[in-house]
Design a protein around this motif. Sequence first.
Motif, PDB file in Angstrom:
ATOM      1  N   THR A  94      27.287 -11.304 -28.424  1.00 19.98           N
ATOM      2  CA  THR A  94      27.380 -12.094 -29.651  1.00 19.98           C
ATOM      3  C   THR A  94      26.172 -11.786 -30.528  1.00 19.98           C
ATOM      4  O   THR A  94      25.283 -11.019 -30.156  1.00 19.98           O
ATOM      5  N   LEU A  95      26.129 -12.437 -31.677  1.00 15.18           N
ATOM      6  CA  LEU A  95      24.978 -12.268 -32.557  1.00 15.18           C
ATOM      7  C   LEU A  95      23.699 -12.781 -31.901  1.00 15.18           C
ATOM      8  O   LEU A  95      22.605 -12.333 -32.247  1.00 15.18           O
ATOM      9  N   ALA A  96      23.811 -13.699 -30.962  1.00 10.82           N
ATOM     10  CA  ALA A  96      22.626 -14.172 -30.236  1.00 10.82           C
ATOM     11  C   ALA A  96      22.010 -13.036 -29.431  1.00 10.82           C
ATOM     12  O   ALA A  96      20.785 -12.893 -29.372  1.00 10.82           O
ATOM     13  N   ASP A  97      22.857 -12.216 -28.802  1.00  6.85           N
ATOM     14  CA  ASP A  97      22.358 -11.055 -28.056  1.00  6.85           C
ATOM     15  C   ASP A  97      21.670 -10.068 -28.992  1.00  6.85           C
ATOM     16  O   ASP A  97      20.598  -9.546 -28.681  1.00  6.85           O
ATOM     17  N   CYS A  98      22.314  -9.811 -30.136  1.00  8.58           N
ATOM     18  CA  CYS A  98      21.731  -8.884 -31.120  1.00  8.58           C
ATOM     19  C   CYS A  98      20.387  -9.402 -31.623  1.00  8.58           C
ATOM     20  O   CYS A  98      19.475  -8.611 -31.901  1.00  8.58           O
ATOM     21  N   HIS A  99      20.269 -10.710 -31.726  1.00  5.51           N
ATOM     22  CA  HIS A  99      19.062 -11.310 -32.275  1.00  5.51           C
ATOM     23  C   HIS A  99      17.918 -11.298 -31.270  1.00  5.51           C
ATOM     24  O   HIS A  99      16.767 -11.030 -31.633  1.00  5.51           O
ATOM     25  N   PHE A 100      18.230 -11.577 -30.014  1.00  2.00           N
ATOM     26  CA  PHE A 100      17.165 -11.717 -29.030  1.00  2.00           C
ATOM     27  C   PHE A 100      16.743 -10.388 -28.413  1.00  2.00           C
ATOM     28  O   PHE A 100      15.572 -10.193 -28.084  1.00  2.00           O
TER      29      PHE A 100
END
Length: 207
Positions: free
Chosen positions: A158-164
Amino acid sequence: MKFHGYRYSVYNRIARLALHYKQVNYEVIEVDPFSDLPESYLELHPFGRVPVLSHGSFNLFETGAITRYVDRAFEGPPLQPEDANALARMDQVISIIDNYAYWPMVRQVFSHGVFRPLMGEASNSDEVAIGLEASKQVLSVLDDLAAEGNILDGRVITLADCHFAPMLAYFVEADEGKRALHPFRFLRGWWDQIATLDMLPDTDPLR
């Protein structure tokens, strides 16, 4: 598709991860936000920051807006969950990372422990120590959220993975960062899976 960014910026890499995951072809245009920027770039980003995505005549800045646009505008696996709880957790994780993880993990531990020495610049070991201490709570909270299984599970990206991922990648470049991550088994398991994806080495500014 043109992507204006600074190679060492984690926010640059966040947006690039979304583009890579959706398999979008784009041209990279290097922009150093610490230099005197030309008026043509300031027309794209009036605050003189990075990144900026140019899709035809449509120009977009702010990383969160870019990643969500990429997810909505292009085919491929979705980067945003449909489940309300998982989507809320994704938004929460992104906000935690921006507000509480970026400064200690990137600007203190990575910058002073790795980047400044690499560039021949002065660094401060006290900044590393302060960053490590502040990172403990961030890692603990994110580990608890990862344990729920709604987000940061290493299977559904998800975008959370991309962000972290870009921030943790920098953090563990420092030996102290690797040791700090070790006690948090859900985050450590997540990282072990994420780090094997092609999009990580493909966007790595240090390689």
